[in-house]
Design a protein around this motif. Structure first.
Motif, short mmCIF file in Angstrom:
data_model
loop_
_atom_site.label_atom_id
_atom_site.label_comp_id
_atom_site.label_asym_id
_atom_site.label_seq_id
_atom_site.Cartn_x
_atom_site.Cartn_y
_atom_site.Cartn_z
N UNK A 139 0.84 -1.15 -0.04
CA UNK A 139 0.08 0.08 -0.03
C UNK A 139 0.72 1.24 0.03
N UNK A 140 0.28 2.38 -0.19
CA UNK A 140 0.97 3.69 -0.41
C UNK A 140 -0.23 4.82 -0.72
N UNK A 141 0.25 6.02 -0.48
CA UNK A 141 -0.54 7.26 -0.69
C UNK A 141 0.04 7.98 -1.60
N UNK A 142 -0.39 8.18 -2.87
CA UNK A 142 0.13 9.00 -3.97
C UNK A 142 -0.82 10.03 -4.36
N UNK A 143 -1.91 10.23 -3.82
CA UNK A 143 -3.08 11.01 -4.25
C UNK A 143 -2.75 12.55 -3.87
N UNK A 144 -2.54 12.90 -2.64
CA UNK A 144 -2.40 14.27 -2.10
C UNK A 144 -1.53 14.99 -2.85
N UNK A 145 -0.24 14.39 -3.02
CA UNK A 145 0.75 15.39 -3.45
C UNK A 145 1.85 14.73 -4.68
N UNK A 146 1.01 13.78 -5.40
CA UNK A 146 1.63 13.05 -6.31
C UNK A 146 2.98 12.37 -6.03
N UNK A 147 3.10 11.79 -4.98
CA UNK A 147 4.21 11.13 -4.31
C UNK A 147 4.49 9.96 -5.42
N UNK A 148 6.01 9.57 -5.49
CA UNK A 148 6.55 8.60 -6.07
C UNK A 148 6.73 9.13 -7.64
N UNK A 149 6.97 7.90 -8.61
CA UNK A 149 7.62 8.24 -9.84
C UNK A 149 6.20 8.58 -10.50
N UNK A 150 6.25 9.83 -11.15
CA UNK A 150 5.12 10.04 -12.24
C UNK A 150 5.36 10.24 -13.67
N UNK A 151 6.60 9.83 -14.06
CA UNK A 151 7.03 9.71 -15.41
C UNK A 151 8.17 9.03 -15.41
N UNK A 152 8.30 7.98 -16.53
CA UNK A 152 9.51 7.12 -16.67
C UNK A 152 10.08 7.10 -18.16
N UNK A 153 11.09 7.06 -18.57
CA UNK A 153 11.49 6.91 -20.15
C UNK A 153 12.57 5.84 -19.90
N UNK A 154 12.24 4.61 -20.64
CA UNK A 154 13.37 3.60 -20.51
C UNK A 154 12.82 2.78 -21.61
N UNK A 155 13.78 2.09 -22.50
CA UNK A 155 13.59 1.27 -23.67
C UNK A 155 12.80 2.05 -24.64
N UNK A 156 11.97 1.04 -25.24
CA UNK A 156 11.21 1.70 -26.16
C UNK A 156 9.77 2.59 -25.49
N UNK A 157 9.65 2.66 -24.26
CA UNK A 157 8.61 3.07 -23.61
C UNK A 157 8.99 4.76 -23.19
N UNK A 158 8.32 5.65 -23.90
CA UNK A 158 8.76 7.15 -23.62
C UNK A 158 7.67 7.85 -22.90
N UNK A 159 8.16 8.75 -22.09
CA UNK A 159 7.18 9.59 -21.18
C UNK A 159 6.03 8.92 -20.67
#
Length: 614
Positions: A374-394
């Motif tokens: 479990x976690x809480x990422x709703x209020x402040x957008x905590x955690x990773x919000x965007x990743x670019x790796x390999x053939x997956x971009x943004x």
């Protein structure tokens, strides 16, 4: 179209069929195959004229409906049966096993045969489906006189069987067995004429146990059970490892049943890994191998050598028959991430054979594994919000109410070039946040600390942060072996939680699971797929047409994986004109994302593409 193996009838004794009798050729037909509506046996008749081959002919003579069976393992691949400390070996599915043995009696003609089937649902365990067909007179139709499925005791799969009938109508069955806890072994069982139909009444006897593992999935191309022409004993040859690959030849006779022989045959539940409670059913199969009926026998189980739980099976077990029994008192297997040793046994007073009284299994409570922290990422957008790796971009990662999101339908294809770093970038939704990236390289659905491939503190929010994957600590032979689950965790570093604990809750953060496929990039000199394109067209009813346009001319294969990295199908294919083509049937799988892999069998080079089954 694939790998198929019908069989011609083979005469066992001296007396052969009358001259001019058509030669029968028999093959199994599974309703899991395209164009087959019901499980059955199919017999063709070949008429041969060696003086004038133009007169050769073959025609369909009979279709014989059977009891339902499941003969497909792993989508048709050649890696099916687990063994101790070695790769899964080939069950030789879709094969009438060596040999289909025919012999003549005064009142009838008989033929015995077998092939491998899956006897677990859900799950997978190989057993041997066997038949005796009879014909009342030459030229009359064949009918099923008896059919049965032989299942080896315990966890072991029984496969690669061979059968023969002696002059008295007794039947012997030689076979191979193994499991993830057992090395490959040779065994035999059998039945006597007059025993209850459809049952191998002789308790299995071990002939030989390998001292080493089979190093590849290819096992025992040649296996055969034959009848001694002098004394009607049985000769069985098959392949074992002692420690290298070698053939073992054995000679045996069938022994009549002992008076009282009650066996603990198998454990149905619990088996293997699962999330268990403090009141788990212990369900077993008890089998009477003796010649006497047995009434109200005692059975027992114990956990980790603790005090036994003793209960009574109420009823009579006839000779040669099996019964299922569930203990009234359940077992406490509730401690998370704990393995329990469960010993089950019969306790028959005066048992003639105590060697088959007990079985032991290991059940692991995987609560805490396969976890969704479990976690809480709703209020402040905590955690990773965007990743670019390999053939997956943004790729914007999902933020669920629970702080966990299963995004395994998103596949990252990452090319790895020897000596070169794999670079990526990401953004965090909150400043002074930490992330960790895991790859489940051994596909055990658990992310260990040594499977962390990137972990850093990111100082700024909503800003690209470059990172490098460290793949050096992962088993390289597993890394390129197919798709793996990848876990990405991020949190506000100043709050409770630890991103390096793959199953720990995060006070302010999130966890996302993806799928990753690593492809080893070869130099132009080494890359056999230079100038190659892999094209997949979606057809109706979840069929797919695969075309590979390439200058490559070598041996190639098509494999299909699910997002857990499990191989569902594997077939070798040949080039025709300038294409490798394959029609893939995915109508039997659950909706979802799957990975198609085209590979050079000799060099291991691979191309991968994603497909969606709806």
């Amino acid at each position: 179209n694939g790998f198929y193996s019908p069989h011609g009838f083979h005469t066992t004794a001296d007396e052969t069929v009358p001259a001019g009798t058509p030669a029968p050729i028999i093959y199994m037909q599974d309703d899991a195959w395209g164009g087959v509506d019901d499980d059955h046996l199919k017999i063709w008749e070949a008429t041969l004229d060696w003086a004038n081959p133009a007169n050769h002919s073959i025609e369909l003579a009979q279709e014989i409906t059977t009891t339902d069976f499941v003969s497909v393992f792993d989508g048709g691949s050649f890696s099916n049966i687990p063994q101790l400390e070695g790769p899964d070996v080939d069950a030789l599915q879709a094969t009438m096993m060596q040999q289909v043995q025919y012999r003549r009696f005064t009142s009838h003609n008989s033929v015995v045969m077998n092939f491998v089937v899956d006897v677990l649902d859900p799950g997978e365990k190989a057993g041997i489906r066997w038949y005796e067909l009879r014909q009342t007179a030459d030229g009359e139709p064949w009918t099923i006189y008896q059919e049965g499925t032989y299942v080896a005791p315990g966890k072991r799969s029984a496969f690669q069987g061979s059968m023969v009938m002696d002059s008295q109508g007794n039947i012997a069955l030689g076979y191979i067995s193994s499991s993830d806890e057992d090395r490959i072994r040779m065994h035999y069982t059998g039945r006597f004429d007059g025993d209850p139909l459809g049952i191998m009444t002789v308790y299995e006897q071990e002939i030989f146990q390998s001292t080493a593992a089979c190093p590849t999935d290819r096992l025992a191309d040649y296996t055969q059970l034959s009848l001694d022409p002098v004394d009607d004993s049985f000769w069985f040859i098959s392949e074992q490892f002692d420690p290298s690959r070698r053939d073992i030849v054995s000679n045996f006779t069938l022994d009549a049943a002992q008076p009282n022989d009650l066996s603990m045959f198998s454990i149905i539940t619990p088996v293997g890994d699962g999330v268990y409670t403090n009141d788990e059913d212990i369900t077993v199969v008890i089998r009477n191998y003796g010649s006497n009926a047995i009434t109200d026998p005692s059975v027992q189980y114990s956990i980790d050598d603790g005090a036994p739980v003793v209960e009574t099976y109420i009823g009579t077990i006839e000779p040669g028959l099996s019964v299922e029994f569930t203990f009234d008192q359940g077992a406490d297997l509730s401690t998370p991430d704990t393995s329990y040793s469960i010993a089950v046994a019969t306790a028959l007073t005066g048992d003639s054979n105590v060697d088959n009284d007990e079985l032991v299994c290991i059940a692991t409570n995987t609560e805490g594994q396969s976890c969704q922290p479990a976690g809480n990422c709703v209020g402040f957008g905590d955690g990773v919000t965007l990743i670019t790796l390999g053939d997956q971009i943004d790729l914007v990662t999902n933020c669920s109410d629970s702080g966990y999101s299963n995004d395994t339908d998103i596949v990252f294809n990452i090319e790895v070039e020897e000596g070169m770093d794999v670079e990526g970038s990401l953004q965090m939704g909150f400043a002074a946040s930490e992330f960790a990236l895991f790859v489940d390289v051994n596909d055990d659905d658990f992310f260990a600390e040594d499977e962390i491939v990137a972990q850093e503190l990111v100082p700024n929010a909503d800003t690209d942060f470059d990172f490098t994957l460290d793949l050096s600590g992962l088993d390289q032979s597993l890394l390129y072996a197919g798709p793996h689950k990848m876990r990405l965790r991020g949190e506000d570093e100043s709050t409770a939680g630890d991103v390096e604990d793959s199953c720990g809750d995060l006070q302010f953060g999130r966890t996302n699971d993806y799928t990753v496929v690593f492809t080893e990039v070869l130099s132009i000199e080494e890359n056999v797929f230079e100038g190659t394109s892999l094209n997949i067209t979606t057809l109706d009813d979840n069929y797919f047409n695969i075309n590979v346009s390439t200058p490559f001319e070598g041996r190639a294969a098509i494999s299909v994986f699910n997002t857990l990295g499990q191989r569902l199908a594997h077939n070798n294919i040949r080039k025709e004109s300038n294409l490798y083509s394959y029609n893939l049937d995915m109508s039997y799988v659950a909706p979802g994302v799957y990975i198609v892999q085209f590979s050079d069998i000799d060099s291991g080079s691979k191309l991968v593409e994603k497909i969606i089954v709806r």
